[in-house]
Motif scaffolding. Structure first.
Motif, PDB file in Angstrom:
ATOM      1  N   GLY A   1       0.784  -1.223   0.000  1.00 19.76           N
ATOM      2  CA  GLY A   1       0.000   0.000   0.000  1.00 19.76           C
ATOM      3  C   GLY A   1       0.817   1.275   0.000  1.00 19.76           C
ATOM      4  N   GLU A   2       2.103   1.188  -0.371  1.00 15.13           N
ATOM      5  CA  GLU A   2       2.970   2.365  -0.398  1.00 15.13           C
ATOM      6  C   GLU A   2       2.943   2.962  -1.807  1.00 15.13           C
ATOM      7  N   TYR A   3       1.895   3.746  -2.064  1.00 17.53           N
ATOM      8  CA  TYR A   3       1.583   4.157  -3.424  1.00 17.53           C
ATOM      9  C   TYR A   3       2.611   5.101  -4.030  1.00 17.53           C
ATOM     10  N   GLN A   4       3.200   5.972  -3.239  1.00 17.33           N
ATOM     11  CA  GLN A   4       4.177   6.897  -3.805  1.00 17.33           C
ATOM     12  C   GLN A   4       5.386   6.152  -4.349  1.00 17.33           C
ATOM     13  N   GLU A   5       5.826   5.143  -3.606  1.00 16.26           N
ATOM     14  CA  GLU A   5       6.943   4.316  -4.074  1.00 16.26           C
ATOM     15  C   GLU A   5       6.546   3.539  -5.330  1.00 16.26           C
ATOM     16  N   VAL A   6       5.309   3.070  -5.354  1.00 13.96           N
ATOM     17  CA  VAL A   6       4.834   2.354  -6.537  1.00 13.96           C
ATOM     18  C   VAL A   6       4.935   3.258  -7.764  1.00 13.96           C
ATOM     19  N   LEU A   7       4.397   4.469  -7.639  1.00 11.53           N
ATOM     20  CA  LEU A   7       4.402   5.398  -8.769  1.00 11.53           C
ATOM     21  C   LEU A   7       5.815   5.674  -9.262  1.00 11.53           C
ATOM     22  N   THR A   8       6.730   5.846  -8.319  1.00 11.95           N
ATOM     23  CA  THR A   8       8.123   6.134  -8.695  1.00 11.95           C
ATOM     24  C   THR A   8       8.680   5.038  -9.589  1.00 11.95           C
ATOM     25  N   HIS A   9       8.511   3.786  -9.174  1.00 12.82           N
ATOM     26  CA  HIS A   9       9.129   2.669  -9.901  1.00 12.82           C
ATOM     27  C   HIS A   9       8.345   2.310 -11.171  1.00 12.82           C
ATOM     28  N   ILE A  10       7.020   2.368 -11.109  1.00 19.32           N
ATOM     29  CA  ILE A  10       6.232   2.027 -12.294  1.00 19.32           C
ATOM     30  C   ILE A  10       6.453   3.058 -13.398  1.00 19.32           C
ATOM     31  N   LYS A  11       6.467   4.335 -13.031  1.00 20.91           N
ATOM     32  CA  LYS A  11       6.681   5.374 -14.048  1.00 20.91           C
ATOM     33  C   LYS A  11       8.085   5.285 -14.638  1.00 20.91           C
ATOM     34  N   THR A  12       9.060   4.915 -13.809  1.00 20.67           N
ATOM     35  CA  THR A  12      10.410   4.718 -14.335  1.00 20.67           C
ATOM     36  C   THR A  12      10.428   3.546 -15.311  1.00 20.67           C
ATOM     37  N   ALA A  13       9.732   2.474 -14.969  1.00 21.56           N
ATOM     38  CA  ALA A  13       9.655   1.316 -15.871  1.00 21.56           C
ATOM     39  C   ALA A  13       9.062   1.727 -17.216  1.00 21.56           C
ATOM     40  N   LEU A  14       8.046   2.591 -17.198  1.00 24.69           N
ATOM     41  CA  LEU A  14       7.392   3.012 -18.435  1.00 24.69           C
ATOM     42  C   LEU A  14       8.237   4.016 -19.221  1.00 24.69           C
ATOM     43  N   GLU A  15       9.086   4.764 -18.519  1.00 24.15           N
ATOM     44  CA  GLU A  15      10.028   5.630 -19.238  1.00 24.15           C
ATOM     45  C   GLU A  15      11.031   4.779 -20.019  1.00 24.15           C
ATOM     46  N   ILE A  16      11.442   3.671 -19.398  1.00 24.52           N
ATOM     47  CA  ILE A  16      12.405   2.782 -20.041  1.00 24.52           C
ATOM     48  C   ILE A  16      11.735   1.998 -21.175  1.00 24.52           C
ATOM     49  N   LYS A  17      10.512   1.552 -20.912  1.00 27.88           N
ATOM     50  CA  LYS A  17       9.807   0.672 -21.855  1.00 27.88           C
ATOM     51  C   LYS A  17       8.339   1.103 -21.911  1.00 27.88           C
ATOM     52  N   PRO A  18       7.997   2.088 -22.754  1.00 29.49           N
ATOM     53  CA  PRO A  18       6.639   2.648 -22.767  1.00 29.49           C
ATOM     54  C   PRO A  18       5.534   1.631 -23.079  1.00 29.49           C
ATOM     55  N   ALA A  19       5.834   0.601 -23.836  1.00 32.06           N
ATOM     56  CA  ALA A  19       4.818  -0.388 -24.212  1.00 32.06           C
ATOM     57  C   ALA A  19       4.880  -1.609 -23.300  1.00 32.06           C
ATOM     58  N   PHE A  20       5.058  -1.393 -22.010  1.00 31.64           N
ATOM     59  CA  PHE A  20       5.202  -2.460 -21.016  1.00 31.64           C
ATOM     60  C   PHE A  20       3.818  -2.713 -20.409  1.00 31.64           C
ATOM     61  N   ALA A  21       3.156  -3.779 -20.863  1.00 30.07           N
ATOM     62  CA  ALA A  21       1.758  -4.026 -20.480  1.00 30.07           C
ATOM     63  C   ALA A  21       1.578  -4.174 -18.975  1.00 30.07           C
ATOM     64  N   GLU A  22       2.460  -4.946 -18.332  1.00 28.65           N
ATOM     65  CA  GLU A  22       2.313  -5.171 -16.891  1.00 28.65           C
ATOM     66  C   GLU A  22       2.438  -3.872 -16.100  1.00 28.65           C
ATOM     67  N   ALA A  23       3.367  -3.012 -16.498  1.00 30.23           N
ATOM     68  CA  ALA A  23       3.538  -1.738 -15.805  1.00 30.23           C
ATOM     69  C   ALA A  23       2.332  -0.833 -16.026  1.00 30.23           C
ATOM     70  N   LEU A  24       1.774  -0.825 -17.231  1.00 36.61           N
ATOM     71  CA  LEU A  24       0.561  -0.037 -17.500  1.00 36.61           C
ATOM     72  C   LEU A  24      -0.597  -0.535 -16.641  1.00 36.61           C
ATOM     73  N   ASN A  25      -0.696  -1.849 -16.505  1.00 35.48           N
ATOM     74  CA  ASN A  25      -1.745  -2.423 -15.663  1.00 35.48           C
ATOM     75  C   ASN A  25      -1.572  -1.982 -14.207  1.00 35.48           C
ATOM     76  N   ASN A  26      -0.350  -2.021 -13.711  1.00 35.32           N
ATOM     77  CA  ASN A  26      -0.104  -1.625 -12.324  1.00 35.32           C
ATOM     78  C   ASN A  26      -0.357  -0.129 -12.114  1.00 35.32           C
ATOM     79  N   LEU A  27      -0.004   0.685 -13.089  1.00 35.06           N
ATOM     80  CA  LEU A  27      -0.295   2.113 -12.986  1.00 35.06           C
ATOM     81  C   LEU A  27      -1.810   2.330 -12.950  1.00 35.06           C
ATOM     82  N   GLY A  28      -2.535   1.540 -13.729  1.00 38.76           N
ATOM     83  CA  GLY A  28      -3.991   1.606 -13.690  1.00 38.76           C
ATOM     84  C   GLY A  28      -4.543   1.266 -12.320  1.00 38.76           C
TER      85      GLY A  28
END
Length: 374
Positions: A91-118
């Motif tokens: 439930g540590e959402y700020q940390e989640v956002l930091t890492h998920i958004k970084t993952a999407l910067e590296i790989k914008p078409a990353f389905a799992e990361a888009l799902n987690n951001l959702g």
């Protein structure tokens, strides 16, 4: 029951061997950083023989595993996503956002990361944006079950149960051996008010996997609502034989005992739930009510005050305290105080009109007593 929670997307493997393979191979999947990953692999192989004890501990804790991977290869999208998933579980959402958004910067078409951001947007109440991300994730990765379930749950949240049911039935055609899908379909039927279909789906989920604790808990809760208390007790006890530390199930079992008037057993279950999960407000509230039912008014008052210590903004403990003071200990002054505090904290409390009437009656009674005294 609340609508089903969104489905997390982590690339973590079930077995230690597969996790080791994944740790090495996932680093090679990032084309732009293949050389760096190869160098890291050589380093890991060199150190593996002298760090095997420490490493075995790492595999058991996803936070440690993916945290160390990110430290070693900070531009590895999969590791960033998986570390974000671990934070999401906590439930540590700020940390989640930091890492998920970084993952999407590296790989914008990353389905799992888009799902987690959702999922994060969904938890924050941005439902339409979350829905768009789930759709995008499912379009990037065909037959992506996690994203498809989250799309179905979007319709559940909107109260469009028939649409959600059709969606889950389509998913079940694709994955007919999935107990999770039958369980979630059962939840939708229960929300719709179709207890017969809900029970059928929960039973089917358990036929596919007798150890599916959530489905068994849902079935037991359904039995409880139907007044089939003995059936509910049997199901809850089966869960606790498998997982004796399941706090919510202890609380649910306590509620069944309370409904049957078996107050001592109910108290034991609520206390156990609170031991396993300190600050568990539902268990506190029900424990206080059971104490009241047994005539243990001081213990009930103490328990309701503990709820306020845990969350001072709650109106419900004030209402319970007011009822206890008004009808049990005959302390009208304290009852009036807690009724007024309940309305201050939550003017839209479900019983607000009744509370207002009670406040007026107590004030009138107090005025009459003052007149008599004078």
């Amino acid at each position: 029951r609340r609508p089903p929670r969104s489905t997390l997307s982590s690339s973590s493997a079930a077995s230690d061997v597969y996790k080791r393979q994944l740790l090495f191979t996932m680093l090679l999947e990032e084309k732009r950083y293949r050389l760096l990953c190869l160098l890291s692999l050589i380093s890991v192989i060199t150190l593996f023989s002298i760090r095997i004890m420490d490493r075995n501990r790492d595999w058991k804790d996803g936070m440690i595993l993916w945290g160390k991977t990110v430290q070693t290869v900070p531009r590895c999208a999969r590791a960033r996503n998986n570390l974000g998933t671990e934070y999401l579980k906590r439930g540590e959402y700020q940390e989640v956002l930091t890492h998920i958004k970084t993952a999407l910067e590296i790989k914008p078409a990353f389905a799992e990361a888009l799902n987690n951001l959702g999922i994060i947007y969904n938890e924050q109440g941005h439902y339409e944006e979350a829905y768009r991300l789930f759709l995008k994730a499912s379009s990037l990765k065909k037959r992506y079950l996690g994203a498809l379930i989250n799309i179905a749950n979007y319709w559940v949240r909107k109260g469009e149960y028939d649409i959600a049911i059709k969606f889950f039935n389509l998913l079940i055609k694709r994955s007919p051996a999935s107990p999770n899908l039958y369980n979630q379909l059962g939840v939708v039927y229960q929300l719709k008010g179709d207890s017969g279909q809900a029970q059928e789906k929960f039973v089917k989920a358990l036929a596919l996997n007798p150890l599916h604790l959530e489905a068994r808990n849902n079935l037991a809760t359904l039995y409880q609502k139907q007044g089939l208390y003995d059936n509910a007790i049997d199901e809850f006890k089966q869960i606790l034989r498998i997982n004796p530390d399941y706090a919510e199930v202890h609380a649910n079992l306590g509620n069944v005992y309370k409904n049957k008037g078996r107050y001592d057993e109910a108290i034991d279950e609520f206390r156990e739930a609170l031991r396993l999960k300190p600050g568990f407000l539902d268990a506190m509230n029900n424990l206080g009510n059971v104490y009241r039912g047994k005539g243990l008014y001081e213990k009930a008052i103490e328990t309701f005050h503990q709820m306020l210590e845990t969350n001072p903004s709650l109106a419900l403990p004030h209402v319970n305290l007011a009822i206890t003071y008004l009808y049990d200990t005959k302390d009208n002054k304290k009852a009036l105080y807690h009724l007024e505090r309940a309305l201050e904290l939550d003017p839209d409390f479900p019983e607000a009109d009744a509370i207002k009437r009670q406040i007026e009656e107590l004030k009138a009674l107090h005025s009459n007593l003052e007149i008599i005294k004078n």
